[in-house]
Enzyme design. Structure first.
Site, PDB file in Angstrom:
ATOM      1  CG  HIS A  20      -1.892   1.762   1.328  1.00  0.00           C
ATOM      2  ND1 HIS A  20      -2.663   1.875   0.759  1.00  0.00           N
ATOM      3  CD2 HIS A  20      -2.030   1.911   2.283  1.00  0.00           C
ATOM      4  CE1 HIS A  20      -2.958   3.104   0.736  1.00  0.00           C
ATOM      5  NE2 HIS A  20      -2.711   3.166   1.943  1.00  0.00           N
ATOM      6  CB  SER A  21       0.712   4.476   0.473  1.00  0.00           C
ATOM      7  OG  SER A  21       1.177   5.677   0.490  1.00  0.00           O
TER       8      SER A  21
END
Length: 486
Positions: free
Chosen positions: A313-314
């Site tokens: 994620h991210s």
């Protein structure tokens, strides 16, 4: 005896405040002679300074005054032991209520019965509880953080006049929730592995979580990598844990689904880089990139699992690309698929070779924040890999809303996987990049460098310019520390 209520502070018989030497001695001499008992000494007999001082000290030790008592008579007659009837109870109560009203009308916030207790609100270093219940909250049966007494959701603005206190309280609650999530991972049967494994007794360590079958599962391994900021192992977004629910803010749904589908699991802890309450870096884990490489070398590479898949994620996308860059063909041989969730990576500026660029285009998907329904193909300026909508416009929610699609992607991709590219022989030129049918580009349209840039090629040689839509660091959401009410 008629007793009057005097709200002023009573004045002691002898003033013990240190002034100049002459006035102090004179006051002690006069007060001592007037309050001394009659011991047969004539009033005409002179008294030494030492005797007067001793008498004054003795008198002060014997006399005590309360707000509802008068000063003892000079002849020291014994007082009655019966309780004194105060005829001004109503007046005293009125004064007390008036003082209380005055206090409540001050700048301090009014606290109702349903509010959490405010801890040292105006202290420069307020002390907070070390558990969720101490803050007046608990997680209900749906995994939502609720007030124990009122059932209300979390209230950020507990103090009406001290925003700094509210922010500190939020951050401390976040630290307590981190420990709570760790305990939930323990309850799921995961165990902690401390790193570096050869650390001395006095050396600080980081740690990750692995499933019970991590060392025995020879089929599949799921690697979970969170974003940057204050989040720790098992979390996607602390903000979601506090304001939404445990399922959306933690990695627990991924762990449960992976175990159900016979994956072994490893949960990374990329932001735990320093010893507790210090800035002393943890050896071989001092940054997210260093942490993931250390975990790969000491745990993932030793796993018997034939297939490795990653959810990142991210900023975890940057960490994943850096891992592929540092462990290149070992990464390409073991990892079969990568699911990014609103990743901010950029292959163009992370200096990876063309084989890795091609591998991500064929074996990775980025579920990005968008208003379109989940899995809708989305065009993106930098086509590092195919992009799909995560079904939400909120960055921190993308991992939660795309989970079912991600596991479907893993299942279909692993059943129809192609062999990883082999390292090119030494001295041979790199092969021409094949056509990407999924994206529908011609070789000329592909945004992938095929070799050293020519003089007439407009290839970036440094960081992205201001008009380029390429993030150079983690987004504000990943800091996960609000600057105002959530």
């Amino acid at each position: 005896m008629d007793v009057s209520v005097d709200t002023a502070t009573p004045t002691p018989t002898c003033d013990t405040t240190i002034h100049d030497e002459d006035s102090e001695m004179s006051s002690a001499l006069n007060d001592g002679m007037s309050s001394a008992p009659n011991d047969g000494m004539s009033s005409e007999t002179p008294m030494s300074l030492e005797e007067a001082t001793a008498i004054c000290a003795s008198t002060m030790a014997d006399e005590t005054f309360d707000d509802d008592q008068s000063e003892p008579e000079p002849d020291h007659q014994p007082q009655s032991t019966e309780p004194v009837q105060n005829n001004n109870d109503s007046e005293e109560k009125s004064v007390s209520e008036e003082a209380e009203d005055t206090h409540m009308s001050s700048d301090e916030p009014e606290i109702s019965d349903e509010d959490e207790t405010i801890y040292d609100e105006f202290s420069p270093n307020p002390k907070f509880p070390d558990n969720i219940q101490g803050f007046g909250y608990h997680f209900d049966s749906e995994g939502k953080l609720k007030n124990i007494r009122s059932g209300a959701s979390f209230e950020f603005n507990l103090s009406k006049c001290n925003p700094d206190y509210n922010q500190r309280r939020y951050e401390q609650l976040g630290e307590v929730i981190t420990e709570h999530v760790y305990s939930l991972l323990d309850a799921e049967g995961l165990k902690r592995v401390y790193l570096p494994e050869d650390a001395s007794e006095t050396e600080s360590q980081s740690f990750v979580f692995v499933s019970e079958d991590f060392e025995t599962n020879s089929e599949k391994l799921l690697v979970l990598i969170h974003g940057s900021g204050v989040v720790r192992a098992g979390q996607w977004a602390r903000r979601l844990i506090i304001n939404h629910c445990l399922d959306s803010g933690t990695q627990l749904p991924y762990i449960r689904q992976a175990i159900e589908e016979n994956y072994a699991v490893i949960v990374l802890n990329t932001n735990l880089n320093y010893a507790a309450d210090t800035r002393i870096p943890i050896r071989e884990n001092s940054s997210p990139e260093e942490h993931v490489c250390h975990v790969w070398d000491n745990l993932i590479s030793k796993s018997p699992a034939e297939t490795v898949v990653i959810v990142a994620h991210s900023y975890g996308g940057i960490v994943t690309v850096e891992l592929s860059n540092q462990r290149d063909y070992e990464f390409l041989d073991r990892v079969k698929a990568v699911a990014f969730t609103d990743s901010i990576h950029s292959l163009a500026y992370q200096t990876v070779n063309t084989d890795i660029i091609m591998w991500f285009k064929e074996n990775a998907v980025n579920w990005i924040s968008a208003f379109d329904p989940v899995d809708t193909p989305v065009d993106k300026f930098h086509k590092d890999c195919p992009c799909r909508s995560a079904g939400t416009s909120k960055h921190e929610m993308t991992s939660y809303t795309s989970m079912k699609s991600i596991f479907k992607f893993f299942k279909s991709h692993l059943s129809d996987e192609s062999p990883a590219p082999s390292p090119p022989p030494e001295g041979d030129e790199e092969a021409e990049l094949p056509h990407d049918n999924d994206v529908g580009e011609t070789p000329e349209d592909q945004d992938v460098p095929t070799g050293p840039p020519q003089e007439d090629q407009d290839v970036p040689t440094g960081p992205p310019q201001e008009d380029q839509d390429v993030p150079t660091g983690p987004p504000q959401e990943d800091q996960d520390v609000p600057t105002g009410p959530p």
